[in-house]
Design a protein around this motif. Structure first.
Motif, short mmCIF file in Angstrom:
data_model
loop_
_atom_site.label_atom_id
_atom_site.label_comp_id
_atom_site.label_asym_id
_atom_site.label_seq_id
_atom_site.Cartn_x
_atom_site.Cartn_y
_atom_site.Cartn_z
N LEU A 24 30.31 107.05 5.17
CA LEU A 24 31.72 106.75 5.37
C LEU A 24 32.31 107.60 6.49
O LEU A 24 33.08 107.10 7.33
N LEU A 25 31.94 108.88 6.51
CA LEU A 25 32.42 109.77 7.58
C LEU A 25 31.93 109.30 8.94
O LEU A 25 32.68 109.30 9.92
N VAL A 26 30.66 108.90 9.01
CA VAL A 26 30.10 108.41 10.27
C VAL A 26 30.81 107.13 10.70
O VAL A 26 31.15 106.94 11.87
N ALA A 27 31.06 106.24 9.74
CA ALA A 27 31.69 104.96 10.05
C ALA A 27 33.11 105.13 10.57
O ALA A 27 33.57 104.37 11.43
N ALA A 29 34.26 107.96 12.03
CA ALA A 29 34.32 108.98 13.08
C ALA A 29 34.98 108.50 14.36
O ALA A 29 35.71 109.27 15.01
N PRO A 30 34.76 107.25 14.81
CA PRO A 30 35.40 106.83 16.06
C PRO A 30 36.91 106.66 15.97
O PRO A 30 37.59 106.66 17.01
N VAL A 31 37.46 106.50 14.77
CA VAL A 31 38.87 106.14 14.62
C VAL A 31 39.82 107.14 15.28
O VAL A 31 40.71 106.74 16.06
N ILE A 129 32.44 104.16 26.72
CA ILE A 129 32.96 105.39 26.12
C ILE A 129 31.95 106.06 25.19
O ILE A 129 31.71 107.26 25.29
N PHE A 130 31.34 105.28 24.31
CA PHE A 130 30.59 105.86 23.21
C PHE A 130 29.07 105.75 23.32
O PHE A 130 28.36 106.52 22.67
N TRP A 149 36.87 98.08 16.06
CA TRP A 149 37.85 99.15 15.91
C TRP A 149 38.79 99.20 17.10
O TRP A 149 40.01 99.41 16.94
N LEU A 150 38.26 99.03 18.31
CA LEU A 150 39.11 99.01 19.50
C LEU A 150 40.15 97.91 19.41
O LEU A 150 41.34 98.13 19.68
N GLU A 151 39.71 96.73 19.04
CA GLU A 151 40.62 95.59 18.95
C GLU A 151 41.65 95.77 17.83
O GLU A 151 42.77 95.28 17.93
N LEU A 152 41.27 96.46 16.77
CA LEU A 152 42.17 96.67 15.64
C LEU A 152 43.24 97.71 15.95
O LEU A 152 44.40 97.56 15.56
N LEU A 153 42.87 98.75 16.69
CA LEU A 153 43.75 99.91 16.88
C LEU A 153 44.48 99.93 18.21
O LEU A 153 45.49 100.64 18.35
#
Length: 238
Positions: A24-27, A29-31, A129-130, A149-153
């Protein structure tokens, strides 16, 4: 009578719970980084680090690539439209992964062609980026996850800002400002419509192609024709 220890009495947590929490932490982490990129341009990307490593190994100097991020106001509007026309004309119609273009790419692959042309701007930002350059299924899977995540945030306009500021526009020159000064000796804000189209025309291979070269000259006409449509588009190009 011996009592069983409670969870808070020092009993070790089970391995499945630890593994689940680690995943969960890894998932997630990009946020926090993506939220930061909503207002700040990344000072460095994985692709830049990869290029710097290549130059260092080769003994080239300076080893660090040229990177000049600028604000949206310092970009020619023609450049933004040219990028969309060249790289992702359905940018405002998908949510990070363009299944229409993906189907077309798979169909070309079935006919014997190369599997290419389906990456969206959002996917390219996530990769720059990643991640690292490559075509493995593992890397593409991680890229797709980061893209969601990019599209969501982030807004579409912010993702386009990031792409223009992070893409490689020439040999070891990152960001449209650095690319415009390298190729045309002017700022990204001063690019003409044709110069913007020529800049966008080299994005598939910016280290090998020149905006004034034969490949860009062949591509520039089609790009300028697509640039006549307004952006954001509300329907798919015909």
């Amino acid at each position: 009578m011996r009592l069983l220890p409670r969870r808070g009495d020092g009993q070790p947590r089970s391995w499945p719970v630890r593994i689940l929490r680690a995943l969960l932490l890894v998932a997630l982490a990009p946020v926090p980084f993506i939220l930061l990129f909503a207002v700040v341009n990344p000072p460095v990307t994985m692709v830049m680090l990869q290029r710097a490593g290549q130059r260092f190994v080769a003994g080239d100097t300076p080893a660090w690539p040229v990177h000049t991020p600028v604000s949206r106001r310092a970009m020619s509007p023609a450049l933004r439209r040219a990028v969309l026309a060249s790289e992702d004309d359905r940018f405002y119609l998908h949510h990070g992964i363009d299944f229409v273009e993906l189907d077309k790419a798979l169909e070309r692959r079935k006919r014997g062609g190369k599997l290419r042309g389906a990456s969206t701007l959002s996917q390219q930002v996530a990769k720059n980026i990643f991640l690292w350059n490559g075509r493995s299924f593992v890397r593409k899977g991680i890229e797709a996850y980061l893209t969601l995540w990019l599209e969501l945030l982030l807004t579409k306009e912010r993702i386009l800002d990031l792409y223009i500021n992070l893409a490689e526009w020439g040999p070891y020159h990152f960001g449209a400002e650095a690319g415009a000064r390298y190729h045309f000796r002017k700022s990204a804000a001063s690019l003409s419509r044709e110069e913007a189209a020529r800049m966008a025309a080299i994005l598939p291979a910016p280290r090998r192609w020149s905006p004034r070269g034969s490949v860009a000259s062949r591509r520039v006409g089609a790009i300028m024709q697509r640039m006549q449509y307004a952006a954001p588009r509300t329907e798919a190009p015909k």
